[in-house]
Motif scaffolding. Structure first.
Motif, PDB file in Angstrom:
ATOM      1  N   ALA A 236      -0.772  15.329  -4.647  1.00 46.03           N
ATOM      2  CA  ALA A 236       0.302  16.239  -4.268  1.00 46.03           C
ATOM      3  C   ALA A 236       0.623  16.125  -2.775  1.00 46.03           C
ATOM      4  O   ALA A 236       1.783  16.184  -2.376  1.00 46.03           O
ATOM      5  N   THR A 237      -0.395  15.926  -1.955  1.00 50.36           N
ATOM      6  CA  THR A 237      -0.189  15.801  -0.518  1.00 50.36           C
ATOM      7  C   THR A 237       0.553  14.515  -0.175  1.00 50.36           C
ATOM      8  O   THR A 237       1.496  14.520   0.610  1.00 50.36           O
TER       9      THR A 237
ATOM     10  N   ILE B 192       0.887  -1.159   0.000  1.00 50.64           N
ATOM     11  CA  ILE B 192       0.000   0.000   0.000  1.00 50.64           C
ATOM     12  C   ILE B 192       0.928   1.212   0.000  1.00 50.64           C
ATOM     13  O   ILE B 192       1.797   1.335   0.860  1.00 50.64           O
ATOM     14  N   ASP B 193       0.748   2.091  -0.978  1.00 50.61           N
ATOM     15  CA  ASP B 193       1.615   3.258  -1.097  1.00 50.61           C
ATOM     16  C   ASP B 193       1.063   4.493  -0.401  1.00 50.61           C
ATOM     17  O   ASP B 193       1.803   5.435  -0.121  1.00 50.61           O
ATOM     18  N   GLY B 194      -0.235   4.506  -0.146  1.00 49.74           N
ATOM     19  CA  GLY B 194      -0.871   5.651   0.500  1.00 49.74           C
ATOM     20  C   GLY B 194      -2.310   5.309   0.821  1.00 49.74           C
ATOM     21  O   GLY B 194      -2.829   4.286   0.377  1.00 49.74           O
TER      22      GLY B 194
ATOM     23  N   VAL C  45       3.320   4.114   5.897  1.00 51.30           N
ATOM     24  CA  VAL C  45       2.461   4.422   4.749  1.00 51.30           C
ATOM     25  C   VAL C  45       1.846   5.806   4.950  1.00 51.30           C
ATOM     26  O   VAL C  45       1.164   6.044   5.946  1.00 51.30           O
ATOM     27  N   PRO C  46       2.057   6.722   4.011  1.00 51.97           N
ATOM     28  CA  PRO C  46       1.459   8.057   4.148  1.00 51.97           C
ATOM     29  C   PRO C  46      -0.062   7.989   3.977  1.00 51.97           C
ATOM     30  O   PRO C  46      -0.566   7.178   3.199  1.00 51.97           O
ATOM     31  N   PHE C  47      -0.757   8.845   4.704  1.00 50.92           N
ATOM     32  CA  PHE C  47      -2.213   8.882   4.595  1.00 50.92           C
ATOM     33  C   PHE C  47      -2.705  10.288   4.869  1.00 50.92           C
ATOM     34  O   PHE C  47      -1.988  11.114   5.425  1.00 50.92           O
ATOM     35  N   VAL C  48      -3.937  10.518   4.439  1.00 54.58           N
ATOM     36  CA  VAL C  48      -4.632  11.764   4.727  1.00 54.58           C
ATOM     37  C   VAL C  48      -5.978  11.399   5.323  1.00 54.58           C
ATOM     38  O   VAL C  48      -6.502  10.308   5.093  1.00 54.58           O
TER      39      VAL C  48
END
Length: 130
Positions: A126-127, A66-68, A92-95
């Protein structure tokens, strides 16, 4: 977007999401569908959407990568924070996708971007990968 209308042609994929696997966790079907559609249009492979924390955790465990992630803060009355913690532990980056004000988010997540619904997929890209 009205859901009974034909969808417009997908935008050309942007390199920042091409081949990225994005987990979408959202309990509102139409919102989840719109987010997934927009992300796919930008070149992402969407994992889910899934509507609960448990299904999100299961997807995280089952997927090779999972990349994001895009996380709705409130899933059927339950906070998404256990899944946010699992993503954070894996790097893993998330918003957060929410209509809630920042003050409703625990301070441990002060560095996490809040994307106001409806989520703009290009801003999301972008985030996460800017």
């Amino acid at each position: 977007m009205r859901h009974n209308q034909a969808r417009p042609a997908r935008p050309r994929p942007v390199s920042s999401l091409r081949d990225k696997r994005i987990l979408v966790v959202e309990d509102e079907y139409h919102i989840a569908d719109d987010v997934a559609f927009e992300l796919r249009g930008l070149g992402a492979e969407v994992v889910g959407p899934v509507p609960t924390v448990d299904e999100g955790l299961a997807a995280l465990d089952a997927e090779r990568a999972i990349d994001g992630a895009v996380l709705d803060v409130n899933l059927r009355g339950k906070p998404v924070f256990p899944l946010a913690d699992a993503l954070r532990a894996r790097g893993v980056p998330f918003v957060f996708s929410t209509g809630y004000d920042r003050r409703f988010i625990p301070s441990v997540y002060d560095g996490v971007v809040l994307c106001e619904k409806p989520v703009d997929a290009r801003a999301l890209a972008a985030t996460l990968f800017g």
